[in-house]
Design a protein around this motif. Structure first.
Motif, PDB file in Angstrom:
ATOM      1  N   UNK A 145      -1.546  -0.106  16.291  1.00  0.00           N
ATOM      2  CA  UNK A 145      -1.341   0.527  14.997  1.00  0.00           C
ATOM      3  C   UNK A 145      -2.636   1.069  14.448  1.00  0.00           C
ATOM      4  N   UNK A 146      -2.706   1.207  13.148  1.00  0.00           N
ATOM      5  CA  UNK A 146      -3.883   1.766  12.471  1.00  0.00           C
ATOM      6  C   UNK A 146      -4.264   0.838  11.327  1.00  0.00           C
ATOM      7  N   UNK A 147      -5.534   0.439  11.288  1.00  0.00           N
ATOM      8  CA  UNK A 147      -5.978  -0.449  10.215  1.00  0.00           C
ATOM      9  C   UNK A 147      -5.649  -1.893  10.534  1.00  0.00           C
ATOM     10  N   UNK A 148      -5.126  -2.604   9.558  1.00  0.00           N
ATOM     11  CA  UNK A 148      -4.739  -4.001   9.738  1.00  0.00           C
ATOM     12  C   UNK A 148      -3.380  -4.247   9.106  1.00  0.00           C
ATOM     13  N   UNK A 149      -2.651  -5.200   9.679  1.00  0.00           N
ATOM     14  CA  UNK A 149      -1.332  -5.523   9.146  1.00  0.00           C
ATOM     15  C   UNK A 149      -1.405  -6.092   7.748  1.00  0.00           C
ATOM     16  N   UNK A 150      -2.434  -6.887   7.480  1.00  0.00           N
ATOM     17  CA  UNK A 150      -2.586  -7.493   6.158  1.00  0.00           C
ATOM     18  C   UNK A 150      -2.656  -6.408   5.088  1.00  0.00           C
ATOM     19  N   UNK A 151      -3.522  -5.425   5.312  1.00  0.00           N
ATOM     20  CA  UNK A 151      -3.658  -4.330   4.348  1.00  0.00           C
ATOM     21  C   UNK A 151      -2.352  -3.558   4.203  1.00  0.00           C
ATOM     22  N   UNK A 152      -1.699  -3.314   5.317  1.00  0.00           N
ATOM     23  CA  UNK A 152      -0.450  -2.544   5.303  1.00  0.00           C
ATOM     24  C   UNK A 152       0.623  -3.252   4.491  1.00  0.00           C
ATOM     25  N   UNK A 153       0.752  -4.569   4.675  1.00  0.00           N
ATOM     26  CA  UNK A 153       1.801  -5.323   3.979  1.00  0.00           C
ATOM     27  C   UNK A 153       1.522  -5.414   2.479  1.00  0.00           C
ATOM     28  N   UNK A 154       0.243  -5.619   2.116  1.00  0.00           N
ATOM     29  CA  UNK A 154      -0.118  -5.665   0.696  1.00  0.00           C
ATOM     30  C   UNK A 154       0.165  -4.319   0.039  1.00  0.00           C
ATOM     31  N   UNK A 186      -7.900   0.491  -2.933  1.00  0.00           N
ATOM     32  CA  UNK A 186      -8.919   0.221  -1.922  1.00  0.00           C
ATOM     33  C   UNK A 186      -8.349   0.416  -0.520  1.00  0.00           C
ATOM     34  N   UNK A 187      -7.145  -0.080  -0.294  1.00  0.00           N
ATOM     35  CA  UNK A 187      -6.516   0.035   1.023  1.00  0.00           C
ATOM     36  C   UNK A 187      -6.196   1.491   1.342  1.00  0.00           C
ATOM     37  N   UNK A 188      -5.656   2.228   0.375  1.00  0.00           N
ATOM     38  CA  UNK A 188      -5.325   3.635   0.605  1.00  0.00           C
ATOM     39  C   UNK A 188      -6.567   4.459   0.926  1.00  0.00           C
ATOM     40  N   UNK A 189      -7.683   4.190   0.223  1.00  0.00           N
ATOM     41  CA  UNK A 189      -8.928   4.921   0.494  1.00  0.00           C
ATOM     42  C   UNK A 189      -9.420   4.620   1.907  1.00  0.00           C
TER      43      UNK A 189
END
Length: 476
Positions: free
Chosen positions: A177-186, A448-451
């Motif tokens: 995937x892209x990034x991290x699952x934690x960030x995606x779920x939050x 923060x996650x979107x940026x």
């Protein structure tokens, strides 16, 4: 026991247990951006389905012990994601603190040691998952269960669901995937709350629609627009929508403020760049820690109140916290009352002192955690200077040694740490008091996650268009 011995023990434990750990394999070759986005969507879909699947055998508890941490943990009460990403975040923060304080010493420039640290973090995550599942099931669901088998089933569901979430996060981080699952779920959880507040057509307790846009349309059709700007019972309103948009704009603006220090490569002649020190240097970690501390304080206060002071007649426990017997999740007095937000102007107007004290508390505690995280999280001027020199770069006009570069960074990092943390604390506190959609901490995390995702997408597109530049930047 010395620090060196502690690290050595961890390494030996990892060597013995790693062959038995289930690992998500890395893709054999780098996947296209479209494929990775599809995998992100699949992982998010699985998480959302789990968030709508109730725990088998569990009855709804009297009140929600994790209410103040639901946004951080991306969790849903009474479902398979009851604990959400809580165990993963807890284990990760614990290992980062141990490394940042140099109790555990790992050299991340060496792939082998970085791999050992990641495996050790996974082992700790397993331990935290088991411990949290047992403690939470016994404390929250245990009192209402007479058959021990049912309790074991609930514990098994919590453990299994948390392990699946851990694998989903690992799947995304390892290149599927892209990034991290934690960030995606939050991010998905907060965005869902915001969209629900704006567009939900369901009826609220007063018979009007929950979503602000359907409610405005409904009010216009009924020729009653007296409450479209401010609504009772903390329901979404145009004021809340405006404040949410304003906070989002402020956060995006402050994220772009930074001091840039020129650097040059000592390995590649002619390569020059800048080392950015953002105003939000510590990111949102201090806000997460402050919110976690508040959530734990509320949780402990609720447990003490339920067991020792259910009638609010104990003078000592009243100092800690008092709760409404008809709504046990609502504090009505004590220290806990003043460190939890009065959500919405109508609630804040009833006790302005509480609103002011909460905002001041958030600013103070976020600044404290900000300074602490800079030291323990490897972000101090000394650590940053060492990282720059280890990366074979130096600041023009300064000798290639730690002391002068550290002195330069020391002009900026302590100041931006305090100022940035104070701004984050103020925004988080005011957002909660003013009743923004998705809560103050939720808005901070989502932006923060979107940026970060935007920056990753830009890098991916640059590599697709200019692969030689991607190779120059060291991307695989």
């Amino acid at each position: 026991m010395s620090e060196r011995t502690t690290t050595g023990i961890i390494k030996r434990i990892v060597e013995k247990t790693e062959p038995y750990l289930v690992q998500v394999p890395k893709p054999k070759k780098k996947l296209s951006l479209q494929t990775r986005l599809i995998w992100c969507g699949i992982a998010l879909l699985i998480y959302q389905v789990m968030g709508q699947t109730p725990l088998f055998g569990a009855t709804a508890p009297q009140f929600d012990f994790l209410q103040f941490a639901r946004v951080i943990f991306a969790s849903q009460q009474g479902t398979l994601v009851e604990l959400g990403i809580g165990p993963i975040v807890t284990a990760g923060l614990l290992m980062q603190l141990l490394k940042g304080s140099e109790i555990l010493k790992f050299d991340f420039t060496k792939p082998d040691e970085r791999g050992v640290f990641q495996t050790a973090t996974k082992l700790v995550t397993y331990i935290v998952i088991v411990v949290e599942s047992i403690v939470y099931a016994v404390a929250v669901y245990g009192p209402g269960i007479t058959n021990p088998t049912v309790l074991y089933v609930i514990i098994g569901q919590l453990i299994s669901a948390s392990v699946i979430i851990m694998f989903l996060d690992e799947l995304i981080q390892k290149g599927w995937g892209l990034g991290s699952g934690i960030s995606l779920f939050i991010m998905a959880g907060v965005a869902q709350q915001i969209l629900w507040s704006i567009f939900s057509p369901l009826a609220a307790g007063d018979g009007s629609m929950i979503g602000v846009l359907p409610y405005v349309s409904q009010s216009i059709m009924q020729n009653d627009i007296s409450q479209i700007f401010f609504r009772a019972n903390q329901l979404p309103s145009i004021f809340g929508l405006s404040i949410t948009a304003g906070i989002l704009l402020i956060l995006v603006y402050t994220q772009a403020i930074k001091v840039e220090i020129p650097i040059v490569s000592t390995k590649y002649r002619g390569f020059a760049a800048t080392y950015p020190i953002k105003l939000m240097y510590v990111s949102n970690i201090p806000v997460i820690l402050a919110s976690a501390l508040t959530a734990n304080a509320v949780f402990i206060g609720q447990m003490m109140w339920a067991n020792f002071n259910p009638r609010n007649n104990n003078v000592f426990f009243n100092i800690v916290g008092q709760f409404d017997p008809t709504s046990p999740s609502t504090p009505i007095g004590g220290i806990i009352y003043y460190i939890t937000p009065p959500r919405g102007l109508d609630i804040a107007a009833l006790d302005p002192l509480r609103a002011v004290s909460y905002v001041i508390f958030m600013i103070a505690i976020v600044v404290v955690f900000g300074r602490l995280w800079v030291e323990l999280g490897g972000l101090s001027p000394k650590s940053a200077a060492k990282s720059l020199l280890d990366a074979d770069v130096q600041v023009p006009g300064f000798r290639k040694s730690n002391q002068p570069v550290e002195a330069l960074l020391n002009r900026y990092i302590p100041s931006v740490t305090i100022i940035g943390s104070a701004i984050l604390g103020a925004l988080a506190g005011l957002s909660d008091v003013l009743g923004v959609f998705g809560s103050g901490i939720g808005i901070l995390l989502m932006v923060d996650i979107l940026i970060n995702y935007y920056q990753q997408l830009v890098r991916e597109q640059v590599e697709v268009v200019m692969p030689r530049l991607g190779a120059l930047l060291g991307r695989k």
